[in-house]
Structure formats: structure tokens, C-alpha cells
Write an enzyme that holds these catalytic residues in place. Sequence first.
Site, PDB file in Angstrom:
ATOM      1  N   LYS A 185     -25.333  23.461  19.620  1.00  0.00           N
ATOM      2  CA  LYS A 185     -24.271  23.822  20.562  1.00  0.00           C
ATOM      3  C   LYS A 185     -24.762  25.108  21.218  1.00  0.00           C
ATOM      4  CE  LYS A 185     -20.166  23.496  22.425  1.00  0.00           C
ATOM      5  NZ  LYS A 185     -19.785  22.437  23.384  1.00  0.00           N
ATOM      6  N   ASP A 246     -19.900  11.689   9.006  1.00  0.00           N
ATOM      7  CA  ASP A 246     -18.647  10.950   8.776  1.00  0.00           C
ATOM      8  C   ASP A 246     -18.433   9.948   9.912  1.00  0.00           C
ATOM      9  OD1 ASP A 246     -18.014  12.245   6.336  1.00  0.00           O
ATOM     10  OD2 ASP A 246     -15.896  12.410   6.864  1.00  0.00           O
TER      11      ASP A 246
HETATM   12 MN    MN Z   1     -18.893  15.576   4.445  1.00  0.00          MN
END
Ligand code: MN
Length: 358
Positions: A185, A246
Site C-alpha cells: 500500500k 481469508d
Molecule cells: Mn488469519
Amino acid sequence: MSKYQIAVIGGDGVGPEVVAAGMGVLDTAASGFSLAWEHLPWGSDYYQAHGVMMPADGLNVLARFDAIYLGAVGRPDVPDHVTLWGLLLPIRQRFDLYLNVRPVRLLPGVLSPLRDRGPADIDMIVVRENSEGEYAGIGGRAHAGHPAEVGIQVDVFTRAGVERVARYSFELARSRRGRLASITKSNASPHHFVMWDEIVEAVHRDYPDVQLDRILVDAAAAYLVSSPDRFDVVVASNLFGDILTDIGAVIQGGMGMAASANIRPDRSQPGMFEPVHGSAPDIAGTGRANPVGAVWAGAMMLDHLGEKAASSAIMKAVEKVLAKTEVRTPDLGGTATTSEVGQELGRALRAASASGEK
Ligand code: MN
Ligand code: NAD
Ligand code: IPM
């Protein structure tokens, strides 16, 4: 015959359930070697009894093992920062397990929530920096409870730390499809992430055959959903790697599908192998936890220990069971329990070995 000493930390919630299934599968796959499992009853129950997540010499105990097989840590009645900084994160740090390798691969027979995406589209490895960055643990709070209270958490990136994870990732990309995405970023954080970009570009000079894409993390999160096929190897900071994997887990079929290896390539310290998911308190004790991520992590452990044949036999069994049978947990649309999936994987392994399959 090699005998590997494995420390088992089932931990909390679904952790012990998925690890039990994984151990059964690994024992079935073990041929020409054996696994000596030692259960360490550490975690939130231990904390309730002793006020600490593991004994004071816990890390020294772990140092004597060939590898660590971990379920998950965390329970709603104990603060998460206490549980994680009491067990999981100190293990990563003490053994300087600076790579957290997380495959994101959609297996045949598993439906991705991404419409029209199949196994050919979702096949990447995320290399998460695992020793520093946002998880350096530096910071503090002052003026607690007063209006002037401050909370400071400092990200720590070192040249050595970024360079070693970058080098590993370029090597990995070279052994695969030759494409590396480096995620930062650096538009908003002009210090450490600009340094990260510079270091990655410098290492790139040693790997001119690898295509390097620099992608900002917000765009990377969107691309994982809109065009996962653009990714081969992904390298990211500790926190960004955590979050992106995730998303990765979900596009490969769900949280229960994803595996991770906390390692250092020189194998000088025990690696730690665990599913990506947490203790899933919402389904703990119901037999609904998908053990595939834990089994896959076990296969990564065997691979890291040098037992490549057993490792790939496990992955073939996983693929066969998911592609050819209905035996799967509810998250994948099935009705099987955690242990039934483990038993089916064991059957598939025995069938393959009986038919002389390599
Ligand atoms: Mn995690
Ligand atoms: P989580 O991964 O435990 O659960 C998120 C969702 O995924 C839940 O709906 C859960 O039911 C589902 N899920 C997770 N594993 C599954 C499996 N094997 N099969 C089917 N569904 C599964 O994340 P969370 O709810 O944010 O965290 C719960 C606890 O776990 C917290 O205490 C957190 O700190 C901890 N945690 C630990 C680890 C670890 O030990 N490595 C990792 C992540 C979170
Ligand atoms: C993971 C977990 C841990 C992490 C937590 C539980 C500290 O989410 O392994 O992905 O963020 O590394």
C-alpha cells in the site's frame, strides 16, 4: 526408518477436531517412515487453569521436535490478543519462521462461490511475510482511560526481512508459471512500503525471467474475486497476507479448505503447520468442521520433512474424495462429519496404495 517427532497442539474449538482427522490421514499415508505424535495440552483450557497459554519453557520444549502440527487457538471467553500472543505468534517469532506459505487452489469437485470459475482459474500460492511488519509487536498505550489516551502499534520492516521473503517468492514463481505479484500500500504508506517496493525490484534483477506485478492491496483484494487467474505467486506483508488468504480460502471453497506452512527454508528450526482458519467457536463440538485444510497442512508438513511421496499421496486422496464422492462436510454442501471425511481420505489412500498407484 525415519521416525519424526511431531508436537501436536490441538488448541481450542475445532482445532483438536481437525487435527485428529489430520493425524489419522498422515499415519495412513506414512510408509517407510513413522510419526511419533506428542500432544501438548496448551491453549485456552491451559490458560484457565494456569494463567498462561503454555508453560514458561514451552518454546524450549517445542525446539526439540521435528515439526509442530497446530489446530487453532482462541476462545470467546479469553481475549484474543492474550491467546495469540501467548502461543501462536511467539512460536512463529522464536523459530524465526519467516515464511507463511498458503496455497490457494480450487480442487476439482469443489464449488467456488465465484460464478463460472473452475480449478484452472484458481491456482496460486500466497507467501506471507511471517516474522515482522504489522506483527512485530512493537507499541504501547499511554494515559489509559483518560481522554488523552493513545494507542500505538508500530509496523517494523527490515531490509533483510523483506529481501528474504522476496527471494523465496521469486524462486517459487520461477518453479511455477513465472509470475509474482507483490502487494503493498505504498501510495498511502510512503515509508516502509516504498522500501518494500524498492527491495523487491532490486531482487527482481536476479530473476529477469519472472514477471513482477506490483499491485496495491485494495486492488489485489478485488482482483482475487474478479480475476483470480491473474495470480501465480503472491508475496505480501504479514497483515496483508493474513487478510488476502481469508479471501483466498473462500474462493477455494471455504475457510475449512485452506492450509498453511510456517517455515524457514533451511529447516534449522521446527516448522509449524496449521489450517488457515481459526477455532470456529460457532461450530466447535458439532462435527461440522471441514478437516481438509488441516489435512492439507499435514501434507505440507510431510513435504517439508522430505517425505514427498506420502505428501503427494495425501493430496491425491483429497482430490479423489472431493471429485468422486459425496463425502464432505456441510460447508461443502455435504452431510459428513469431520471424522468421516478423515476416514474416507484414509480409505482412498489405502485403495491407491493397494492398486500400486504412485
Ligand atoms: Mn488469519
Ligand atoms: P474462524 O476462521 O475461526 O471462523 C470464521 C468462519 O469460518 C466461521 O463461520 C467458522 O464457522 C468458519 N470455519 C472456520 N473453520 C472452519 C472449518 N474447518 N470448517 C468449516 N467452517 C469453518 O475465524 P474467527 O471467527 O474470526 O475466529 C475465531 C477464533 O479463532 C478467534 O479467537 C480468533 O482469534 C482465532 N483464530 C485463530 C487462528 C489460529 O489459531 N491460527 C486463526 C484465525 C483465528
Ligand atoms: C492466521 C491467524 C493469525 C494471524 C491470528 C490468529 C493471530 O489469523 O494464522 O491467519 O493473523 O496470523
